[in-house]
Motif scaffolding. Structure first.
Motif, PDB file in Angstrom:
ATOM      1  N   ARG A 256       0.837  -1.205   0.000  1.00  0.00           N
ATOM      2  CA  ARG A 256       0.000   0.000   0.000  1.00  0.00           C
ATOM      3  C   ARG A 256       0.874   1.258   0.000  1.00  0.00           C
ATOM      4  O   ARG A 256       0.465   2.304   0.493  1.00  0.00           O
ATOM      5  CB  ARG A 256      -0.919   0.003   1.216  1.00  0.00           C
ATOM      6  N   ILE A 258       3.656   4.066  -1.949  1.00  0.00           N
ATOM      7  CA  ILE A 258       3.931   4.761  -3.210  1.00  0.00           C
ATOM      8  C   ILE A 258       5.249   5.500  -3.041  1.00  0.00           C
ATOM      9  O   ILE A 258       5.434   6.245  -2.071  1.00  0.00           O
ATOM     10  CB  ILE A 258       2.806   5.769  -3.535  1.00  0.00           C
ATOM     11  N   TRP A 344       3.029   5.688   2.683  1.00  0.00           N
ATOM     12  CA  TRP A 344       2.305   4.474   3.048  1.00  0.00           C
ATOM     13  C   TRP A 344       0.861   4.846   3.388  1.00  0.00           C
ATOM     14  O   TRP A 344       0.627   5.686   4.273  1.00  0.00           O
ATOM     15  CB  TRP A 344       2.932   3.801   4.263  1.00  0.00           C
ATOM     16  N   LEU A 345      -0.101   4.236   2.715  1.00  0.00           N
ATOM     17  CA  LEU A 345      -1.516   4.514   2.970  1.00  0.00           C
ATOM     18  C   LEU A 345      -2.093   3.460   3.909  1.00  0.00           C
ATOM     19  O   LEU A 345      -1.922   2.254   3.691  1.00  0.00           O
ATOM     20  CB  LEU A 345      -2.310   4.506   1.658  1.00  0.00           C
ATOM     21  N   ASP A 378     -10.329  -0.694  -2.506  1.00  0.00           N
ATOM     22  CA  ASP A 378      -9.169  -0.205  -1.772  1.00  0.00           C
ATOM     23  C   ASP A 378      -7.911  -0.211  -2.622  1.00  0.00           C
ATOM     24  O   ASP A 378      -7.089   0.698  -2.549  1.00  0.00           O
ATOM     25  CB  ASP A 378      -8.971  -1.048  -0.506  1.00  0.00           C
ATOM     26  N   ASP A 379      -7.719  -1.241  -3.458  1.00  0.00           N
ATOM     27  CA  ASP A 379      -6.549  -1.273  -4.326  1.00  0.00           C
ATOM     28  C   ASP A 379      -6.638  -0.158  -5.371  1.00  0.00           C
ATOM     29  O   ASP A 379      -5.627   0.425  -5.760  1.00  0.00           O
ATOM     30  CB  ASP A 379      -6.430  -2.628  -5.023  1.00  0.00           C
ATOM     31  N   VAL A 382      -5.148   3.051  -3.944  1.00  0.00           N
ATOM     32  CA  VAL A 382      -3.688   3.136  -4.002  1.00  0.00           C
ATOM     33  C   VAL A 382      -3.236   3.429  -5.431  1.00  0.00           C
ATOM     34  O   VAL A 382      -2.342   4.253  -5.662  1.00  0.00           O
ATOM     35  CB  VAL A 382      -3.044   1.843  -3.470  1.00  0.00           C
ATOM     36  N   ARG A 393       4.694   2.026  -7.499  1.00  0.00           N
ATOM     37  CA  ARG A 393       4.157   1.079  -6.526  1.00  0.00           C
ATOM     38  C   ARG A 393       5.099  -0.099  -6.368  1.00  0.00           C
ATOM     39  O   ARG A 393       5.940  -0.366  -7.227  1.00  0.00           O
ATOM     40  CB  ARG A 393       2.770   0.588  -6.962  1.00  0.00           C
TER      41      ARG A 393
END
Length: 402
Positions: A256, A258, A344-345, A378-379, A382, A393
């Motif tokens: 999760r 970037i 980081w999410l 959710d993906d 990101v 990613r």
């Protein structure tokens, strides 16, 4: 002819010397092998102290197939509900099948008396008898104990602390999560010194577990703003009793994350918090179909909490509101000076409220468990943020940024 005789005599003498040396070597090796001790362990001792949670083993040291010493090592909870531990390790004296010993616990200094019998039964060992700690006696009946060798025992006791003082990068460890290994006698002083460092301690790392009682060291874990982490590690390494200090695993997942070029997000040599918060909020609000409702940085952990609001569609006539919160960690991609940042999410969390004027409806907390997703795409969240911020990613299959 005389020369041949002399050479032959010399060869014979050399051969005798060689054979003697070889025999002496074999004798010395055999003696060394006979004197080399070997340990075997019995670790499945069961409920040897009644209902108290116990971590115990018996170590038998062997020499030439003969038991030369037996030690009972017991770490136990002070009560059924207590996290406080005590321990004793007492050598047992053999008398036929009987094993007896006395001593005291390491923490509360309680007297300990042990009386056991060792009974071989079908390739297994039964230990039976009594253990008295203070004024409390426990009946012992531990059956079907099979032995482990030193290698097997060490593997079972190994602690994977997953800590590094200078990791290559932060793909497995976290730039905000630190761990310190400290001698127990210096444990309290270390914690007191952290009062001035504005950190967030992991509460369960304050508990003294069986590993700490046995090896004399304890791990303290905490989170701190990544911008202060490196300097704090350097300071902690110089404190009395500190064996090691470094970064460890955290609560955010690399899947999760970037990665971004650092330069555009810095101002005056520091992270431009306002700019990156604004960019993240705009990107996340778009894919969540929600309005930004706040951005707050933690000076303790360095985390950013973003808040969003959107209409709840369960009963449109009620005009209910969903408030979504998302935690974000921004830090370097590796220790030291770096040209890359990583974002980081966290996983979005949502709560529904009645915020209409006048009397309100109240709702029970029906937040999903850890294995349920709050946000259905959710993906996609990101991916969207990575595209908007022109970041990379993590590719778990290739173990590389893409």
């Amino acid at each position: 002819m005389r020369l041949s005789t002399v050479l032959c005599s010399a060869l014979v003498a050399s051969l005798v010397t060689c054979l003697a040396a070889t025999s002496a070597g074999f004798a010395q090796t055999a003696k060394g092998a006979a004197s080399a001790s070997d340990n075997r362990y019995f670790t499945g001792l069961g409920d040897i102290l009644g209902d108290l949670p116990v971590d115990a083993f018996i170590r038998e040291s062997m020499d030439g197939g003969k038991v030369v010493s037996t030690v009972l090592d017991v770490c136990y909870s002070a009560s059924i509900t207590s996290e406080r531990k005590d321990r004793f390790a007492i050598e047992l004296k053999p008398d036929g099948k009987a094993l007896t010993g006395t001593g005291q616990t390491t923490e509360e200094k309680l007297p300990v008396s042990i009386s056991l019998t060792r009974k071989p039964e079908n390739r297994a060992i039964t230990f039976e008898g009594k253990i008295t700690i203070g004024d409390k006696t426990s009946e012992v009946l531990s059956t079907d104990n099979t032995e482990s060798d030193q290698r097997e025992f060490d593997a079972a006791q190994a602690i994977d602390d997953n800590t590094a003082d200078m990791p290559a990068d932060f793909t497995e460890l976290s730039p905000q999560s630190l761990a310190v290994k400290v001698k127990r006698e210096n444990f309290a002083d270390l914690l007191k010194s952290l009062r001035n460092d504005n950190v967030e301690l992991t509460l369960d790392s304050l508990t003294t577990d069986c590993a700490a009682l046995r090896n004399g060291t304890q791990f303290v874990r905490f989170d701190v703003d990544p911008q202060r982490a490196e300097a704090l590690i350097a300071r902690l390494k110089g404190l009395p009793g500190v064996v090691a200090a470094g970064w460890t695993t955290g609560s955010y997942e690399t899947e999760r994350a970037i990665r971004l070029p650092a330069a555009p997000w810095h101002k005056d040599g520091k992270l431009d918090r306002e700019r990156i918060a604004t960019a993240l909020s705009a990107s996340i609000s778009k894919i969540m179909s929600a309005q930004p409702a706040g951005a707050k940085w933690s000076d303790t952990t360095g985390e950013l909490t973003l808040t969003f609001k959107r209409p709840n569609t369960l009963v449109p006539a009620l005009n209910l509101t969903d408030t979504l919160e998302l935690s974000v960690l921004v830090g370097p991609d590796k220790p030291g000076t770096t040209e890359r940042l990583v974002v980081w999410l966290g996983v979005p969390a949502s709560i529904t409220r009645d915020e209409a004027p006048g009397p309100h409806l109240n709702f029970a907390d029906t937040s999903p468990g850890d294995d349920e997703a709050v946000y259905t795409d959710d993906d996609g969240l990101v991916r969207s943020v990575a595209a908007d911020l022109k970041g990379q990613r993590w590719d778990a299959d290739q173990a590389a940024w893409k």
